[in-house]
Scaffold this motif. Sequence first.
Motif, PDB file in Angstrom:
ATOM      1  N   THR A   1       0.833  -1.199   0.000  1.00  0.00           N
ATOM      2  CA  THR A   1       0.000   0.000   0.000  1.00  0.00           C
ATOM      3  C   THR A   1       0.873   1.256   0.000  1.00  0.00           C
ATOM      4  OG1 THR A   1      -1.764  -1.157   1.136  1.00  0.00           O
ATOM      5  CG2 THR A   1      -1.779   1.233   1.288  1.00  0.00           C
TER       6      THR A   1
ATOM      7  N   ASP B   1      -5.748  -1.389  -5.012  1.00  0.00           N
ATOM      8  CA  ASP B   1      -5.243  -1.892  -3.735  1.00  0.00           C
ATOM      9  C   ASP B   1      -6.192  -2.951  -3.181  1.00  0.00           C
ATOM     10  OD1 ASP B   1      -3.886  -2.350  -1.445  1.00  0.00           O
ATOM     11  OD2 ASP B   1      -3.988  -0.311  -0.671  1.00  0.00           O
ATOM     12  N   GLU B   2      -5.832  -4.193  -3.322  1.00  0.00           N
ATOM     13  CA  GLU B   2      -6.651  -5.321  -2.888  1.00  0.00           C
ATOM     14  C   GLU B   2      -8.126  -5.081  -3.197  1.00  0.00           C
ATOM     15  OE1 GLU B   2      -5.539  -7.220   0.614  1.00  0.00           O
ATOM     16  OE2 GLU B   2      -3.531  -6.354   0.665  1.00  0.00           O
TER      17      GLU B   2
HETATM   18 MG    MG Z   1      -2.256  -2.745   2.253  1.00  0.00          MG
END
Ligand code: MG
Lengths: 608, 358
Positions: free
Chosen positions: B44, B159-160
């Motif tokens: 991240t 992000d995911e």
């Molecule tokens: Mg993360």
Amino acid sequence: MTAMSARDYEPAPVAEPAISALQPRLRRARPLLPLLPLFAFLALFFFFPVGQILSLSLFDQSGAITSANFAKAFSDPLYFDVLLITFKIAGWTTVISVVGGFPVAYYLANAAPHSRNALVIWVLLPFWTSFLVRTFAWMILLGRNGAVNQLLLALGIVDAPASLIFNLTGTLIGMSHAMLPLAVMTMLPVMQTIDGNLSRAAETLGAGRAQIFWRIYIPQCMPGISAAAMMVFISSLGFFITPALLGGARETMLTQVIITQIQELLNWPAASTLSVLLLAASILVFVAYDRVVGLSSLAGGSADRSARTVSAWSRILDVIGRAVVNGLGSLCAGIGAVFAWLLPARAFRGLGRGSSLALFLIVVAFLLIPTLFVIPASFTPGNAVQANPGGFSLRWYEAVFASSDWTSAAWNSLVVGLASGAVALVLGTMAAFAMAWNRFPGKTAALAVILSPLIVPRIVIAVALFFLYSKLELVGTVTGLVIAHAVLAVPYVVITVMAVLATYDRRLDQAAAVMGASRWQTLRRITLPIIKPGLLSAFLFAFVTSFDELTVALFLTGGSFNTLPRQMWSDLLLQINPTLAAVATLLLVLMTGLLFLNERFRRSAGRH
Amino acid sequence: MSEKLRTEQVTKRYNDVAALQPTTLSMRDGEFLTLLGPSGSGKTTLLSLIAGLTEPTGGDIWIDGRRVTDEPSAKRGLGMVFQNYALFPHLSIYENIAFPLRMRRMGAAEIDAAVRRVLDLIHLPHVAERLPRELSGGQQQRIALARCIVYEPSIILMDEPLGALDKNLREHMQTEIKRLHVELGITILYVTHDQEEALSMSDRICLMNNARVEQIGTPAELYFKPASVFAAGFLGESNIAPAKVLSTGTETLLGSADGSTIRVAADAGHRTDVEVNWMVRPERLKLIRDGEAHENIRRGQLLDAVFVGGFTKINVRLDDGTTLLAKELTSGQPLPERGQSVTLGWSAADAIVLPPGA
Ligand SMILES: [Mg+2]
Ligand SMILES: Nc1ncnc2c1ncn2[C@@H]1O[C@H](COP(=O)(O)OP(=O)(O)O)[C@@H](O)[C@H]1O
């Protein structure tokens, strides 16, 4: 592409060393810039004047430094008496409010969350109702021919009307009524966090219900109870409306004396000295509380004593507290045993729940019902204020709307409330953004600075601004009062908006930024619309703070410029009349409406 | 092959803690690159640095050949899909998708056409007037995607993005994202901690661990030629054991502690007597039934054989006490009994030498 050629792409500008060393620090400080306007505002209109007025106590009338003012304050039996009476009234108010507030907080804390929200309104309602309106209601009720005496006579409890007003009884009734909601609201957060399993576990170990209550439940409540006691005590120290209207000559409190010193004698050194004493007393209580219990319990968490260095003083208090609680525990165990013998366990449990509901209802009735008596009184066809008018007429409402005194006062209050609410909202919201979204050294100190207008007694702020304004020629102006009320309201705005921002998902702002929105566009189109209900709630609170404010208005209004509370106060001091009842009824309706509006904002703020 | 994104020794430290060690990374136009790694490995952080949401402690970032290190997020022309989608709760789906276009001051007719087009593209043309909270998780996910695609950003960062969805929906959305990637030819920098997701979707994978890049390569490279014990262990299942280099040359010979040797086809690049690890994938281990020849042969006892559908997992304890896992396609042939003596074989080309340590 190699690392070398990538660097060649766009050579880094050669910055001057001084600038490059300074720049990162400036850039890091930039998010804190929104704090500046509020700090400047408070410095100018709060810290400077308050410091100035307090320093006056060190000078005599001619301007020479002296300690004579304090010597006089402590040696003059009149002042000493006032100090004693102030502490006595504040102390009794604290005891009554905490003892009365406990069953209400207990019942609310143990109610289902859904019904708790509905029930809390009944405590908030008196909290929002103007002090003046509530005090006026007690004047109607407690008089020689008031409703209470009529009831007592009819029931044959007394033979002649009891004297309930213009004495200590009246003062304490009025002040407890004013302070009970504060006590409940302070106790509630702590009591809500108490784990019911602990009591249940104790029950399986064979402790009687009464013993569980005194030995396990009450000690866990102590942080809440002591926080409530401190808040009520500090607030009570600065009271003057209730003792002036419901008390007699003997119930003269410190604030009243300060008002007299300024308004009648223009004795600045004396007023300043008494202000210092009042402020010192408040701070002393605050500090003592922090040493013994820890300020964290004010925020709802239970005080963490293990982490603190336990002072000898707090250990002594702890031992005394434990001894008292254990004694009560044994006593209650004895009483509980008798009950257990008389009644089977199940019946006792039912009784416990029933009696806690009964206590809750009694206290809430005490909070709500007296105020309602202003309503019938306002419809009286006669000329006297009566709780039971025996007729219906709108003549006093017509009188209110026909009187330019009342309409212009109402208009001024509205303008000042809206303007000061707006000023407090803008300054407070900016500061709240900086406070909520940044970690920086000295943050706690910054918060203390912002909250200090709540801690310094209002009378001190009022006198200080009066002193400052008389030089700036702002006394009796709308601008002056707007600034003053913004000072009083801004801490509430900061707290409310900080709470809203704490739950705000900052990834929304990041998403907007990535999609091409500038900081300003993000604020205007994303952040502000989403937190709007919270902002409205903060504004409403600021508005009501101003709309109901008397202490400061007492000093800063004048001439043709008057506010509603000031107009009510003048009338109440002269003679109570049905016009006042009509005004009080209108205010009651307005404030109730605003409270429900605020509840709606609060709920939709929690929804996103 | 044009370079779309480049980070040059980009670094992030919080006080004394490194959230990202100096990292150099390059992405070409149209590539699907995945940052894969355990939680806390700095994925991240790297993404936020590229997006301009976090200020780097050092290093530089280029997008389309332009140095953007000091530019605000809004000026970088990127798209980003957040794990919780970050849909604006007070705006309708239509307004959510129109938001980036309004920020670009596009005309109303143009905006309308673009919003309708992407809503069709994600097969949700009928939800335009709803609020985000009135949609299911999977639908919100697709809206977040649409809001990104609509303004054709240079690179899309994710992000995911599927972390909050259940398994079936996740697999469906994986195909959906792949479809959009291929159809629209967009460049995607994707973050996940799910190795299967990374293997199935990516052109290349950037494996991260402890705030730094462990290895970058195609899924096959990472799978078959892991550069470290961590890489070998994180992607897929593996048998890893310590050994010492006995001889080098075109083939490397390793010796285990019990005296047995392992032949590895490649030159490991280590000197003799160095302590190393060797690795072989379970599906490369064969249970030898008919005495066929293998470059590496080990004898042991069958611990158990677990039938898991298409293939069977076989655990064997070697005579020196180590346990090897073999995976065979289920063939219907009878498996040896538990406790029976078995022989495992693998070719020198399937064995890999890994550097010592994690
Ligand atoms: Mg993360
Ligand atoms: N704002 C921050 N302050 C301090 N440490 C942080 C912050 N953000 C991330 N970190 C640390 O940086 C490391 C990498 O975090 P992150 O990039 O979120 O990992 P990942 O996304 O791979 O799970 C973690 O150890 C985390 O604790």
